[in-house]
Design an enzyme around this catalytic site. Structure first.
Site, PDB file in Angstrom:
ATOM      1  N   TYR C  91       0.827  -1.206   0.000  1.00 49.17           N
ATOM      2  CA  TYR C  91       0.000   0.000   0.000  1.00 49.17           C
ATOM      3  C   TYR C  91       0.860   1.254   0.000  1.00 49.17           C
ATOM      4  O   TYR C  91       1.846   1.335   0.722  1.00 49.17           O
ATOM      5  CB  TYR C  91      -0.903  -0.019   1.236  1.00 49.17           C
ATOM      6  CG  TYR C  91      -2.065   0.942   1.165  1.00 49.17           C
ATOM      7  CD1 TYR C  91      -3.100   0.731   0.266  1.00 49.17           C
ATOM      8  CD2 TYR C  91      -2.129   2.028   2.018  1.00 49.17           C
ATOM      9  CE1 TYR C  91      -4.186   1.610   0.218  1.00 49.17           C
ATOM     10  CE2 TYR C  91      -3.208   2.901   1.979  1.00 49.17           C
ATOM     11  CZ  TYR C  91      -4.228   2.690   1.068  1.00 49.17           C
ATOM     12  OH  TYR C  91      -5.290   3.561   1.034  1.00 49.17           O
ATOM     13  N   SER C 188       2.132  -7.477   2.330  1.00 49.00           N
ATOM     14  CA  SER C 188       1.103  -6.569   2.834  1.00 49.00           C
ATOM     15  C   SER C 188      -0.042  -6.464   1.818  1.00 49.00           C
ATOM     16  O   SER C 188      -0.665  -7.479   1.508  1.00 49.00           O
ATOM     17  CB  SER C 188       1.719  -5.211   3.151  1.00 49.00           C
ATOM     18  OG  SER C 188       0.806  -4.418   3.866  1.00 49.00           O
ATOM     19  N   GLN C 189      -0.312  -5.284   1.280  1.00 50.27           N
ATOM     20  CA  GLN C 189      -1.355  -5.198   0.254  1.00 50.27           C
ATOM     21  C   GLN C 189      -1.029  -6.155  -0.892  1.00 50.27           C
ATOM     22  O   GLN C 189      -1.903  -6.838  -1.427  1.00 50.27           O
ATOM     23  CB  GLN C 189      -1.483  -3.780  -0.292  1.00 50.27           C
ATOM     24  CG  GLN C 189      -2.448  -3.656  -1.456  1.00 50.27           C
ATOM     25  CD  GLN C 189      -2.440  -2.250  -2.077  1.00 50.27           C
ATOM     26  OE1 GLN C 189      -3.281  -1.441  -1.789  1.00 50.27           O
ATOM     27  NE2 GLN C 189      -1.463  -1.968  -2.935  1.00 50.27           N
ATOM     28  N   ASP C 274       3.015  -7.098  14.673  1.00 46.43           N
ATOM     29  CA  ASP C 274       2.561  -6.327  13.520  1.00 46.43           C
ATOM     30  C   ASP C 274       1.252  -5.619  13.865  1.00 46.43           C
ATOM     31  O   ASP C 274       0.192  -6.241  13.916  1.00 46.43           O
ATOM     32  CB  ASP C 274       2.369  -7.281  12.334  1.00 46.43           C
ATOM     33  CG  ASP C 274       2.016  -6.563  11.038  1.00 46.43           C
ATOM     34  OD1 ASP C 274       1.712  -5.356  11.070  1.00 46.43           O
ATOM     35  OD2 ASP C 274       2.044  -7.227   9.989  1.00 46.43           O
ATOM     36  N   HIS C 303       5.445  -4.918  11.130  1.00 44.49           N
ATOM     37  CA  HIS C 303       4.928  -5.175   9.789  1.00 44.49           C
ATOM     38  C   HIS C 303       6.036  -5.443   8.759  1.00 44.49           C
ATOM     39  O   HIS C 303       5.752  -5.943   7.676  1.00 44.49           O
ATOM     40  CB  HIS C 303       4.066  -3.987   9.351  1.00 44.49           C
ATOM     41  CG  HIS C 303       3.261  -4.260   8.136  1.00 44.49           C
ATOM     42  ND1 HIS C 303       2.444  -5.366   8.004  1.00 44.49           N
ATOM     43  CD2 HIS C 303       3.118  -3.583   6.975  1.00 44.49           C
ATOM     44  CE1 HIS C 303       1.854  -5.351   6.832  1.00 44.49           C
ATOM     45  NE2 HIS C 303       2.246  -4.292   6.182  1.00 44.49           N
TER      46      HIS C 303
END
Lengths: 325, 325, 325, 325, 325, 325
Positions: C91, C188-189, C274, C303
């Site tokens: 992201y 992540s994204q 995270d 994260h």
């Protein structure tokens, strides 16, 4: 981010007086001479990275005091007589992983990625593998900036710069490297180290210096409240009578004094919204650089500077300089 | 500030299993034996503080590795055969100035205020004068918590605790001190050091342990995001395969293991809103303390704990214990 | 960083009920069918990167609605019939520069690095080159999480996932790629997109899913106050009567529902500290994954997860899976 | 911390015009005359501090409006005809505990530590025991800076400065004190109070004024965004038409106007990185001081200024001035 | 809050050179002409607000591209031939609720409260009901400032300003409104929109422009680090080669260029401690305003400016200007 | 924002034991009796607001101790025998400006907007005009929460609640008001005051209580670290021996004890992500409310709660309850 420092026109002219100790050259000569009493002992252990295009060597050599310094030697698979980039790391980081350093070898260069002693245990994306066995005789603020700062002989960066100079020798010994085409490079602290090393090692042929740290300490500690320059302010605020000693020590390590000894072509970069290494401190180094030079200005960036864009410019520059096709 | 940890009733019962290496006692015996090969060499240089009620001695002695450790010896003017408090300092600080330590001598005690090696160059109200010459073979996070943390032999607090134990010997040698009435004391890191020293030195007669740090590391790093326990988390996040080694090292230094060896009367304090040394970690030490004990609970305070109020309680306690009139 | 979510034992068992609309499969079938009415039109324009070991193609193809989507096709120089990794981005970021993506090609894989439409103009280290021409009929919070969120047809990630699925087709068309050995990957994204794409595209053969975002929205918005999940909370706090519509929309995009359709071997990673993609939301996806699977747990990381270390594990895994020597 | 204010050379010359009301002296004469209609009623209740070197008296006297003001009278055990320091406290704090104030008595001075009415209930290390029964006829911002600020007669510091002047009288009545050798002292707000008291009380013989607050309000509210000067800005931002009244009130309390009436030897200190009491506001007072003066400049410190180091300088200075051996 | 920008005297003279494209007027003529090909289609649906003194109409009209734009039409119950204020909203907000906008109707004015397309889904006190269907061909930073910023034709504010101009037409069509007495008004972004609309729509008779945003972009992005101007900096920092295109686009939208076309009486306000819309950028607009003008200076306020106090001044001003009794 | 407090199901059942002093009713009877010895002296001075639909009276009356309390009386122009809402203000604010309070009068209600003594000088959007002349005999933390907190007789809210009760009498005296239809209302602190007033004044007919403050102090200070409940924690942390006195005082002011005396229909609201007035403290009041009641739950909001949406619900509710057409 704002344009907090001088306007660009003034930055381009900013060439502050340097505070250089009379025995600057002697200090460094003696330091490097002492270091050379330790056998360099470069060890290139093949490293089983799951890579095909690059051969990786987990490298160890004897740095300042003979201490073991770790590095990654990265060689394009099958390459020979390659130009080589010796690269130093930004503050808090270590050599990380081989896969973090694929740019140079993919572009046809060998590369030696050199740990900064003691660092690399706080930044999860950049682990180090090298200690700094010398703790120093004085109290110090957290971080490395003030370790041994009351005495030039004991100052942390004396050891770091010595390691860096010797790393150039290490690169030169590798069979795949053309010792006549070695460049030094780095960002932030790495840029400061590259700037010093280019001045200290006669065989370096080019310098790539991005948003360099460790330059014009006096101004830096007065105009920015960001780390890591603030480590010095905290030290001075606590160890209240030491300012003269501290700045005397720093005068042996100030990037301006190394820049004034720069001989080789240097490619700098600077960011105008950089609160960590304020642009006036970068231009203070650049404007003193005695050799051929150019600088890329990133007007809207902070300390990240040009990032990968600067890397691309460096690739073009270095391929031209070192006649890589 | 909130009551973020267990409720007080559970805290009073909280006695987590200890992770103690089999050679814990051997490790410390060997460490202290080694240290004792260095002459203690206590030097009490009269210090010209502009004070009339207290005589101050700028004190130096040989700590771990024979390294010079600085301290202030504070003696009520004209006092003889005095009970003595050996006091250790909170994290980031050093021995500071003599005028920072007038409570014990004004109350009729001699006091030895001991530097923590390497610390005392970041907190303007608490300067130190002692270096930690041993930098360690490994990368470390900023601060002292992870210096040498991959090896119990090299861990920073091995040197610090040894210095602390020897400081008790130093106090005992001072002509104004009654060696049979020596207490150790400290707040936060100082409390952690006092807790360890009381267990390690057979001649200590009392321990004053306020909101101690360095206790129940495992829980601390899991429940608080404050410094300095987070130095360890940052190290673990970066040096990704080291958790076992790190926790093995810490098991030689965990306050719970020293508390379980506590013999002398201990006066603890704890604050229920302390995010820096969470109350469950303090009770983890206290509930394991093997000797006579009492604890003052400050329900509405953070890491400042009882502050001067706790000091007053300690004065009453120690005057009673040491029969001071 | 603290262990703020469930303990690891509970995480390993955590398999929350899924909220899946009855027409989930129909919705996606119709979406992809519609998209396929646009010619894929893959364009691989040779890109003059100053690299020797990798050939770079500035790639464009027609994504959702026929909109032009940009990507980098990276091919080891001279490689043929190569396994290929289609990689999606985290992201805020875009495809960045070719030199940011040298790992896969240096290890012998082709790689297609796919822009996320509209993103890539706020993170200086990761620029994008693709717009999202569809602004949506509703007000939205800053960022992309709530663009069109009141209607599954209009939701931003409908377009993104469609682009991602078509990117697999693009990779398959490249002459250097072995269309039978295509993996999807992302952090992540990017991990959330890979998780969805692996379920939606029948020809994907493996999935590498790191600390995935876009999974178990309901829990995420209730337990973490970090971005970007908070975009949804801000939307709900302002557009006060929309919660049912919002969660209905999200049910078409929740990673748990895609995971339940996972067929191929999946390699996940999760970090226990995270706060951005809480570990329970990651395990919610992982525990529902219907295919073969493994997960690497990074207990001390936020994260950033395993970072390059996870990349190394993935290289070994994928080389084994795709029989790369 | 940065050098955010004027350079030191300009600070040394900075002597801004003072805004002084014509009836400044009349205002203060009337204020103190009114106060003197209340019997001083000093009460020195022996306090059972567990101390041997110092006798402590829990002191109460009638301040402005006859309100009870609390203080600690500290006397070196057995001392007589002692010089005395009347000390005022920094903002947010109260008189704290006797053990917080051992420096003066240990150095041979009596000391009266005076509460600041209403303060001392927010800073755990510095509790107060005195209320300010006068709440004022106007709305006020949190804190004390704007209580009654629309009317000089009602302004909070009118009461505080009156209490402070009367505290000098209290000290003079104590049997152990030599009324001809009384100094006033304080840090920050305490420095501001000392500065005013030295001008208002004819029997004060010396002033120790550290990083004084309450001086050059106009500049302070324009250049620093730190508390507590910002209390005034918040008031002005909310009570929009009151600026003239506010600055008229403040003109009766501005340290510059008191400094211009300074007669006795004053020892100031200033810190160049002090964002709370900016150096130009301190020099504005110092440069106006009409009597003999000296100033210690701490170039690398924030509002902590010289800390204990300044205390040591003051001890030397005051021992010399008051012929203490 | 501090006086961080120029001193007031310089602000009153500050009239920086404008960067105006040659086709500025042509651009806007063409834009508005194009828009006028869409039927305005104003719809005033009676809205059942539980109010007696005001009649509320949930209003929709066709804005740029014919997109539906929502607004509240507020009419004092029973009013006819009323002067009308068209009001635009501050950044992040939408038209909110009718009860948020009772000032104008209670004072005898009709009012049209116009949504800003796409905004109103992040600020719980100010919800919007209008989408911006045009997402743009480029990557964008979160927020609206950089949507389409690489092309004046695609820039977000081209659509917003067009909506705003057409809203004036909408107001004029309402039976209760006297089309000869229409004013535009707004705070911050709303002020910037009002400033532009007053220049673009020939029938506007007055402008109320509070602490306007969207004015003198170049200076704003250089001197303030606050949102939302920083959206542009982030875009420039990431999309590194676009500065010329970005500033060219912005030159079509800069409030200075609209101000230079101001004909009607304008009432501005500015706050000297406004870090969001720095006072020099406000004066840059004001000093260029070509029509009759006055400005209220709030010296101690931040971006809240005069708040309700300014509203009261505007009521008096507008009642006088529009002869409302 | 997260769901940090109990889940909604538990909140609906949460009815903690109340800590109520035996003389609670006697305390309040005596307090109000005492107050009634002061003539109410309501003064409704016509205020020249530039409004046509509402008549505004700058109102003053004698509150606790006969102190002058300011308020705005707002009457729909020409209205008679109107139901009236007495509204109290949130913490930090004052009555502000008449134009801030147009909702009730525009909906056909008279409204009395009552200052909270001493507040209204820190929040630029909400100025106050009333002082609290009673400063208290004790030190206090900044803000109003701890003024006089060591003694129920002196506690700040004793005066505030008395003012509030008398404000109901004031409203009843206004010629346009129907004294049989008076409601009390408020948000946060205003909600807490309304909750108390509804219990204390027999003529109140309805209560609108939004996200009330001043309720279940004990839990609040233990679970939230936000202002203003933290004022109490700071006080307790500093004034270390006062907890029993503090909680005894608070027991006379705790909203739960007033709620238990609620007779009239109450409309509450609560927000589940409210860190300032945690939902469990709101439900603690609501679940104890003895009269008819309803509560609106805003699941995704923080302390802003329902904002204007809740106001609309209240309008409908109150129009129904008071038979307003």
């Amino acid at each position: 981010m704002t344009l907090f420092d001088m306007p660009l026109e003034r930055l381009r002219e900013y060439r502050p007086e340097r505070d250089e100790p009379a025995d600057f050259d002697a200090f460094w000569k003696q330091t490097l001479d002492e270091a050379s009493t330790h056998d360099l002992a470069p060890d290139f252990a093949p490293h089983d990275a799951p890579l095909t295009g690059v051969q990786v060597y987990d490298t160890t050599f004897a740095g300042w005091g003979g201490h073991p310094i770790r590095a990654w030697m990265m060689v394009p698979t099958g390459g020979t007589r390659l130009p080589c980039v010796v690269q130093y790391i930004g503050y808090t980081g270590g050599r990380g992983l081989p896969i973090d350093h694929l740019v140079w070898p993919t572009a046809g260069f060998a590369a030696l990625i050199v740990d900064t002693r003691g660092q690399g245990a706080e930044n999860p994306s950049s682990a180090g593998a090298t200690g700094d066995p010398h703790g120093g005789d004085f109290a110090q603020a957290p971080g490395m900036m003030t370790r041994g700062i009351l005495d030039p002989e004991q100052y942390y960066y004396r050891r770091v710069f010595t390691d860096a100079v010797r790393a150039v020798d290490v690169a030169a010994t590798h069979p795949a490297v053309d010792a006549g085409r070695i460049a030094v490079a780095g960002i932030s602290q790495g840029g400061g180290i590259a700037q010093a090393t280019a001045a200290l090692h006669p065989d370096v042929k080019a310098a790539l210096i991005d948003v360099p740290f460790l330059t014009h300490f006096r101004r830096a500690v007065e105009i920015t409240d960001r780390e890591p320059y603030q480590e010095i302010v905290r030290f001075l605020a606590t160890q209240r009578d030491t300012a003269d000693r501290v700045f005397r020590t720093l005068s042996y390590f100030d990037g301006m004094n190394f820049a004034a000894r720069g001989r080789v072509p240097a490619m700098y970069s600077v960011a105008l919204m950089d609160f960590i290494c304020p642009p006036s401190t970068v231009f203070a180094g650049y404007n003193h650089w005695a050799g051929q030079k150019e600088i890329t200005v990133w007007p809207w960036n902070g300390h990240e500077g040009g990032g990968g864009r600067q890397r691309e410019l460096q690739l073009h520059h270095l391929r031209r300089l070192f006649s890589v096709v």
